[in-house]
Design a protein around this motif. Sequence first.
Motif: not given
Lengths: 373, 373, 311
Positions: A113-123
């Motif tokens: 399960e993967f959670y991405g940051s919605n601030k550091l989108t590129v990263e």
Amino acid sequence: MIILHIARKELLRSLRDTRTFMFMLAFPIVLMLILGTALTNAFTTSLTFDDLKLAYKLEDPESQASGYWNEFAKSIEQNGVLVTPLSADEDGKKAVKNGEYAAFAEIKNDGIEFYGSNKLTVESDILQGMVSAFANRYSLAAAGAKQDPASLETLLSEAGSGTYVKETSLQGDTVPDSMDYYAMAMSTMIAFYACMSASQLIRGEKVRNTALRLAAAPISKAELFAGKVIACTLINFLCVIVVVAVSRFAFGANWGDHYGPILIVLFTEVLLAVSLGLGASYLFSGEGGSSAVMTFTQIASFTGGAYFPVNDMTGFWAILAKISPLWWANDALTKIIYSDEVQALWPAVLFNVIFAALFLSLSILFMRRKEAL
Amino acid sequence: MEYWLIGNKAALLFYVIAATYFLSGTSTSWEILAYLLYLILNIAIPLFKPRNAKIVLVLLSSAFLVLCAVRLSPEFLLLLPVHLFELVELAPGAAGRSLLALAIVPLPFLPKGAIPVYILATALSSLVYLGMRTQLDRLERMDHTREKLRSELERLSRTLGENEEYIRQSEYTIKLEERNRLSQRIHDEIGHSMAGALIQMEASRTLLHVDRDKSAELLGNAISISKEGLERIRLALKDIKPKSEELGIHRLRLYADELSAKHNNSFTTTVTHEGELDAITPLQWKIIQENTTEAVTNAMKYSQATVIGIEIQVLNRFVKSVVSDNGIGTDKVIKGLGIVGMEERAAAIGGTVVVDGTRGFRVTTLLPREAAR
Amino acid sequence: MNVLNIRNVTKTFGDFAAVDNMSLSVREGEIFGFLGANGAGKSTTIHMVSSLLKATKGEIEVLGKNIAKHPRFAKSNIGIVPQDLAIYEQLTAYENVQFFAGLYGLRGSLLKERTEEALEFVGLGDKAKSFPKSFSGGMKRRLNIACAIAHRPKLIIMDEPTVGIDPHSRNYILQSVLKLNEMGCTIIYTSHYMEEVEEICTRIAIVDHGKIIAEGTKEQLKSIVTDTKEIWIGVRSESNISVEKLKNVPGVVSVRIEDGQIKLQSKAEVNNLNEVIQQLIQDNADIRSVEEQAPNLESVFLTLTGRNLRD
């Protein structure tokens, strides 16, 4: 037959009109060279970022998956990713939300399960690419192991090795650098410049007095019209192809792998430009047609992203940009080249063809009303 | 009418787009495709000229609407009635009108909620259509009557012109007859009395030496007969001789002088002539006189001229009369009633009138000479 | 048969009538001159005949067919040499002719043959592969003609084909016109060079303000103004001259002697200069100068329209 005869003459005439022809080729290539080299920094600096921070949690540290995850973690650490294991009571999602990490992955036996940051989108996008590549590799290997348990070791060791990182979207050349961007922007711009030569198709015959001969010949206006549109589209498309080829082979610009769809987009854009130019030459009398087309071309080039990328624009400017036919084309090409989204060609092609049909019918309507040409 | 139907369709289309795309929230790109296809189909309708092609397109468009209504959204059916009107427009007569009843056919297939909107749209469209149609029909009928009246007027004015020409001709014939009568009278009366006097004198000479008294008596008779004859000649000549001012060139001179005098000599009028004026027939004089009067009147009214020249020239095969002034003239001569009148007069005997405005006004009347015809 | 019939044709632009109720016929095999000042309506008429403009009123027939109903037929049988050069600078002479001839449906070897024939005809056979920009004004004019004749039209319309070129090329073009005529083409020729029209045209129409003012052969047109000519002969001694004998020379109408000049008025159509001079020699007149003043088209035009052709 008459249509081909007229088209043949028009092609011959345009090819021999070396000054215009050279302009159509030299202008975008030189501009591409200047903008592409001068603005290199502008494009690369905007892409630098701090270390990529990935947090993860292993549900079952003893499982096979966890073992290979560690392998994977090690290999991506070599690529500059800071991989941090979290203890069971730490909340990974919250940490990502607070901006401590760019992403958080939870490795379970049945998947990741993967959670991405919605601030550091590129990263987070980059990390997501890596992780999903790993997941794909791993599930492939696992599937393979069911068939042939003996090969499991080799497959998994491959899955864990660092080579695949290269295949994720981390490498710099899959994001447009300045030359790539201007190669594309100049090609779409020069494709749209076709409307300037198109606005001279009928007007030019009048200035040259040959309109009189054409009108006195036993051909229909429709045949003349068709011949001219075909020739004008072909010749301008040829220019575009040359520009694309030069940017690809001389400047090494990245055009992705889908040349077919790219050329289709560019071709329909030329068609749209030709129809637009022709329509304008009927709408405005005298030289008004060419100057109107000239003005529109410049504005459309400017707002459509021929001179600088306009995707970061917001509000009014974004809307203005989206009116420009160049924007549709650039947008479609960006998606095709960098995201392999071949389907992205459809909206652009559809818009181009529909507007081309609209302007062509408009021209036909005006043409039929006129007494002479 | 076509424009009104297009307007009607556009208004409804806006509503359909608003209802299905912006308000429903469940829109897909299929809807956009449908709108655009519908636009293309309906733009194509006015582009095609043949009636059958139009009918096919209208039917195609209707079928397309039904398809959209079934697959996408029932709102598309709102556009259907307008197509019906278009068909009615294309199909002639009462058979076409009865097609209007078909507007109620879609009712049972509509969802309950859409029925009122459909009825509203259809009713409004019908009202617009029927209203326009009745007005247009009336306009057509009025145009028709107007055209009939105009041709009637033309016919009447032509007959009038012909009658005038006839009167002119008969005037001339009457003059000829009058002269004939006069010469006959001179011959009959004066000729006879002179002959009588001559016989008396001959007799008197024979008797001169034989019978002096008788001779004197005869001589007296001869003298009285001659006296009487002389008086008759005087009377007859007085009858025959026209007043000098009635003769062509004199009459023109008189006219010119009067004109200058009447306007306090604010402009000069000159009359010149060249060639054998005798060759000009009375009918030609009449036309020259009338055209000159007309041209001079025009010159005084519009030209701001200070000099008006009247010139009569008898050429070998033409009689030319020119009225020229030194006024403002005009680059492009717009024919008014005056010029048309002059042309008609000249055309009656095969002549032409040329009006030139490049260096002041110059009206040239060219009449073919009798002998040359 | 009439190649061209124009019946009561009017062309208006707004309120302005450029061609005003014009009627005209051109018979087969004629070289028909169309004479008029700029703006007289010549070009408008020609443009209507070649279907560039539609007549507002009236009808035009080419080879017996109405051009409004059979535009293709009329167009295929007409070759038009426009007033201004109408050629492509980027195409060679050969390609220019080939393109325009191709518009008339010629293809393949026939097209090649006719193209070469037309270039040969105007004397540009050896320049086929050259571009017009290397041509002189006269050569361009000739190419302009070649483009109009390659499809062998029955009616050739030439609108001022000799404007602004050297005398040699001009002569060449006039000879070509005559040659085309001999080959069976009917030609409509407009010009404001009176001498050209006088030299080659078999029938002439004088146009002014959209109307035909006079029409006929040169002789007929000249006789409009007068049917006499003046012969002025300057002599040293006038004492011996017998006016009576001069009057007896055929065609002589009147004789007067003024300031050492004998002024004879004579019928225009009689060529009696020889007899007159013989008579004078018999009378021992010492002839110093002879001048014949016959009416020319220029003076006819001036008399009828009140202006010069090249105003």
